[in-house]
Write a protein that holds these residues in place. Structure first.
Motif, PDB file in Angstrom:
ATOM      1  N   LEU A 116       0.828  -1.208   0.000  1.00  0.00           N
ATOM      2  CA  LEU A 116       0.000   0.000   0.000  1.00  0.00           C
ATOM      3  C   LEU A 116       0.864   1.260   0.000  1.00  0.00           C
ATOM      4  O   LEU A 116       0.544   2.240  -0.673  1.00  0.00           O
ATOM      5  N   PHE A 117       1.974   1.247   0.756  1.00  0.00           N
ATOM      6  CA  PHE A 117       2.884   2.389   0.748  1.00  0.00           C
ATOM      7  C   PHE A 117       3.457   2.629  -0.647  1.00  0.00           C
ATOM      8  O   PHE A 117       3.544   3.763  -1.113  1.00  0.00           O
ATOM      9  N   ILE A 118       3.847   1.566  -1.325  1.00  0.00           N
ATOM     10  CA  ILE A 118       4.438   1.702  -2.660  1.00  0.00           C
ATOM     11  C   ILE A 118       3.413   2.259  -3.644  1.00  0.00           C
ATOM     12  O   ILE A 118       3.720   3.141  -4.448  1.00  0.00           O
ATOM     13  N   ILE A 119       2.184   1.767  -3.590  1.00  0.00           N
ATOM     14  CA  ILE A 119       1.144   2.273  -4.480  1.00  0.00           C
ATOM     15  C   ILE A 119       0.849   3.742  -4.171  1.00  0.00           C
ATOM     16  O   ILE A 119       0.666   4.557  -5.080  1.00  0.00           O
ATOM     17  N   ALA A 120       0.831   4.100  -2.873  1.00  0.00           N
ATOM     18  CA  ALA A 120       0.561   5.488  -2.481  1.00  0.00           C
ATOM     19  C   ALA A 120       1.644   6.423  -2.999  1.00  0.00           C
ATOM     20  O   ALA A 120       1.360   7.532  -3.459  1.00  0.00           O
TER      21      ALA A 120
END
Length: 88
Positions: free
Chosen positions: A60-64
């Motif tokens: 989720l951090f990478i997508i954000a």
């Protein structure tokens, strides 16, 4: 174009906050589990929750970060404004 950037920024904030919640979840589980289970069982429960939840939070951090929309043009504008403000 700007509405799409705004949508991406809102989605990035949502994903970032969701990832932070997933990172905090094992701690909240530990607080609850220590009152319910023996300490060793509570620790194993929270460790297993962290092992399965934290990789998902990382995704989720990478997508954000990908949706955040910091383009090189934006960095150039910030750098130019910084230089003008400091007399360079």
């Amino acid at each position: 174009m700007q509405t799409q950037t705004l949508k991406n920024a809102k989605a990035a904030v949502f994903l970032y906050r969701s990832a932070v919640c997933l990172l905090i979840l094992p701690v909240a589980c530990l607080v609850w589990a220590l009152q319910t289970y023996p300490p060793l069982d509570a620790c194993w429960l929270c460790l297993s929750l962290a092992i399965y939840g934290w990789p998902f939070a990382g995704v989720l951090f990478i997508i954000a970060v990908g949706l955040r929309g910091n383009t090189p043009d934006h960095h150039l504008e910030q750098d130019t404004g910084f230089r003008e403000a400091h007399g360079h």
